[in-house]
Structure formats: structure tokens, C-alpha cells
Write a protein that holds these residues in place. Sequence first.
Motif, PDB file in Angstrom:
ATOM      1  N   PHE A 199     -35.232  -3.939  -8.290  1.00 32.03           N
ATOM      2  CA  PHE A 199     -34.662  -2.617  -8.581  1.00 32.03           C
ATOM      3  C   PHE A 199     -33.765  -2.800  -9.801  1.00 32.03           C
ATOM      4  CE2 PHE A 199     -31.569   0.832  -8.064  1.00 32.03           C
ATOM      5  CZ  PHE A 199     -32.390   1.899  -7.728  1.00 32.03           C
ATOM      6  N   PRO A 200     -33.747  -1.842 -10.723  1.00 37.18           N
ATOM      7  CA  PRO A 200     -32.983  -2.022 -11.977  1.00 37.18           C
ATOM      8  C   PRO A 200     -31.471  -1.849 -11.801  1.00 37.18           C
ATOM      9  CG  PRO A 200     -34.228   0.037 -12.021  1.00 37.18           C
ATOM     10  CD  PRO A 200     -34.609  -0.656 -10.761  1.00 37.18           C
ATOM     11  N   TYR A 201     -30.866  -2.729 -10.980  1.00 34.04           N
ATOM     12  CA  TYR A 201     -29.425  -2.670 -10.733  1.00 34.04           C
ATOM     13  C   TYR A 201     -28.612  -2.847 -12.016  1.00 34.04           C
ATOM     14  CZ  TYR A 201     -30.581  -3.292  -5.801  1.00 34.04           C
ATOM     15  OH  TYR A 201     -31.085  -3.133  -4.542  1.00 34.04           O
ATOM     16  N   GLY A 202     -29.083  -3.707 -12.901  1.00 34.89           N
ATOM     17  CA  GLY A 202     -28.342  -4.000 -14.124  1.00 34.89           C
ATOM     18  C   GLY A 202     -28.151  -2.773 -15.001  1.00 34.89           C
ATOM     19  N   ILE A 203     -29.239  -2.082 -15.309  1.00 28.53           N
ATOM     20  CA  ILE A 203     -29.150  -0.898 -16.176  1.00 28.53           C
ATOM     21  C   ILE A 203     -28.412   0.232 -15.463  1.00 28.53           C
ATOM     22  CG2 ILE A 203     -30.480   0.884 -17.393  1.00 28.53           C
ATOM     23  CD1 ILE A 203     -30.414  -1.818 -18.842  1.00 28.53           C
TER      24      ILE A 203
ATOM     25  N   VAL B  54     -37.902   3.554 -14.785  1.00 28.33           N
ATOM     26  CA  VAL B  54     -38.512   4.585 -13.930  1.00 28.33           C
ATOM     27  C   VAL B  54     -40.030   4.463 -13.990  1.00 28.33           C
ATOM     28  CG1 VAL B  54     -38.846   7.072 -13.595  1.00 28.33           C
ATOM     29  CG2 VAL B  54     -36.566   6.178 -14.115  1.00 28.33           C
ATOM     30  N   PHE B  55     -40.563   4.318 -15.187  1.00 27.32           N
ATOM     31  CA  PHE B  55     -42.002   4.164 -15.361  1.00 27.32           C
ATOM     32  C   PHE B  55     -42.522   2.957 -14.579  1.00 27.32           C
ATOM     33  CE2 PHE B  55     -45.460   1.995 -17.557  1.00 27.32           C
ATOM     34  CZ  PHE B  55     -46.444   2.969 -17.507  1.00 27.32           C
TER      35      PHE B  55
ATOM     36  N   GLY C 283     -45.602   0.891 -10.325  1.00 25.18           N
ATOM     37  CA  GLY C 283     -45.731  -0.149  -9.310  1.00 25.18           C
ATOM     38  C   GLY C 283     -45.820   0.421  -7.902  1.00 25.18           C
ATOM     39  N   GLY C 284     -46.000   1.730  -7.788  1.00 23.22           N
ATOM     40  CA  GLY C 284     -46.153   2.341  -6.477  1.00 23.22           C
ATOM     41  C   GLY C 284     -44.839   2.566  -5.739  1.00 23.22           C
TER      42      GLY C 284
ATOM     43  N   ALA D  59     -38.037   5.069  -7.522  1.00 28.57           N
ATOM     44  CA  ALA D  59     -37.870   5.685  -8.843  1.00 28.57           C
ATOM     45  C   ALA D  59     -37.022   6.951  -8.734  1.00 28.57           C
ATOM     46  CB  ALA D  59     -39.226   6.002  -9.463  1.00 28.57           C
ATOM     47  N   ALA D  60     -37.307   7.780  -7.735  1.00 22.16           N
ATOM     48  CA  ALA D  60     -36.543   9.017  -7.542  1.00 22.16           C
ATOM     49  C   ALA D  60     -35.082   8.695  -7.220  1.00 22.16           C
ATOM     50  CB  ALA D  60     -37.163   9.855  -6.432  1.00 22.16           C
ATOM     51  N   LEU D  61     -34.859   7.719  -6.358  1.00 23.47           N
ATOM     52  CA  LEU D  61     -33.497   7.303  -6.036  1.00 23.47           C
ATOM     53  C   LEU D  61     -32.771   6.811  -7.281  1.00 23.47           C
ATOM     54  CD1 LEU D  61     -31.216   6.608  -4.034  1.00 23.47           C
ATOM     55  CD2 LEU D  61     -32.364   4.398  -3.682  1.00 23.47           C
ATOM     56  N   TYR D  62     -33.454   6.034  -8.081  1.00 21.51           N
ATOM     57  CA  TYR D  62     -32.878   5.489  -9.314  1.00 21.51           C
ATOM     58  C   TYR D  62     -32.497   6.604 -10.283  1.00 21.51           C
ATOM     59  CZ  TYR D  62     -32.602   2.593 -13.555  1.00 21.51           C
ATOM     60  OH  TYR D  62     -32.212   1.978 -14.717  1.00 21.51           O
ATOM     61  N   VAL D  63     -33.370   7.594 -10.445  1.00 20.60           N
ATOM     62  CA  VAL D  63     -33.077   8.725 -11.337  1.00 20.60           C
ATOM     63  C   VAL D  63     -31.856   9.488 -10.833  1.00 20.60           C
ATOM     64  CG1 VAL D  63     -33.909  10.977 -12.147  1.00 20.60           C
ATOM     65  CG2 VAL D  63     -35.427   8.987 -12.226  1.00 20.60           C
TER      66      VAL D  63
END
Length: 131
Positions: free
Chosen positions: A38-42, A92-93, A98-99, A104-108
Amino acid sequence: AEGLALMLFVWVALGGALGSVARLGLSQGINRVLGDGFPYGILTINVLGSFTMGLATALFIRKLDGNQSSQYFLTTGFLGGFTTFSAFSLDVFKLVNGGQAGSAALYVLASVGLSIAAVFAGFALMSVSNG
């Protein structure tokens, strides 16, 4: 006037370079600790950068009205290089591709909501601390 305009470009370029390097180092460090599933860094960088933007905006409004070089260096330069919408969009992409549409929605939602809240929090904190 032309010399001042040129110096603002120099300050923005210097800030952008430093912000980009800071983003890379912090993002890699966070992902090393928390994993890269998960993109925790960004996410962390965008929230931290937004909070700092709120602090800086309040500071410049209250204390450094005439210091354009510092303002452009920090906001447009450093924070512009530090936070990154293009990397966010790519994350997000990658999640969707990656299914992991739910992640992705949570991240956005987390990125946008927390970053906007962080700008308000940073501005409020600086406003309260400066009376």
C-alpha cells in the motif's frame, strides 16, 4: 524587476530539487518499514506536506508578508517537489490494475481527505500559536 523574477525561479528550482529528494528518501524509508503493498510513503508525504503548507501559509500571511523568495522556495518549490499528485495517481492506477479497487478507493479518500484536513490543521495551529 527582471532580476527579482529570475531569483524567484532560482528559489523555486532549488526548493523543488530539495523537496523531490526529501520525498524519495522519506517514501522509501516509510515503505521499507511498512511494506510496499500500500502506498503509505506517498500518503504520509502528501498529508505531511499539506499540513506544512497550512503552517507556511499562516506564517507568511502573519509574519513574512514581503519575503517572496522564502514563500516561493517553501511552497511552490520545496512542497511542490515534496508532495506529488502524479505519484499518487500512479499509485491509484497500480492498485486498481492489480485488482485492489477497494484499497485504491480507500487511498484516494484518505489522501484527499487527510491532506485537505491537514492544510486546515496546519493553518489553524499556526494562527492559534501566533495569536
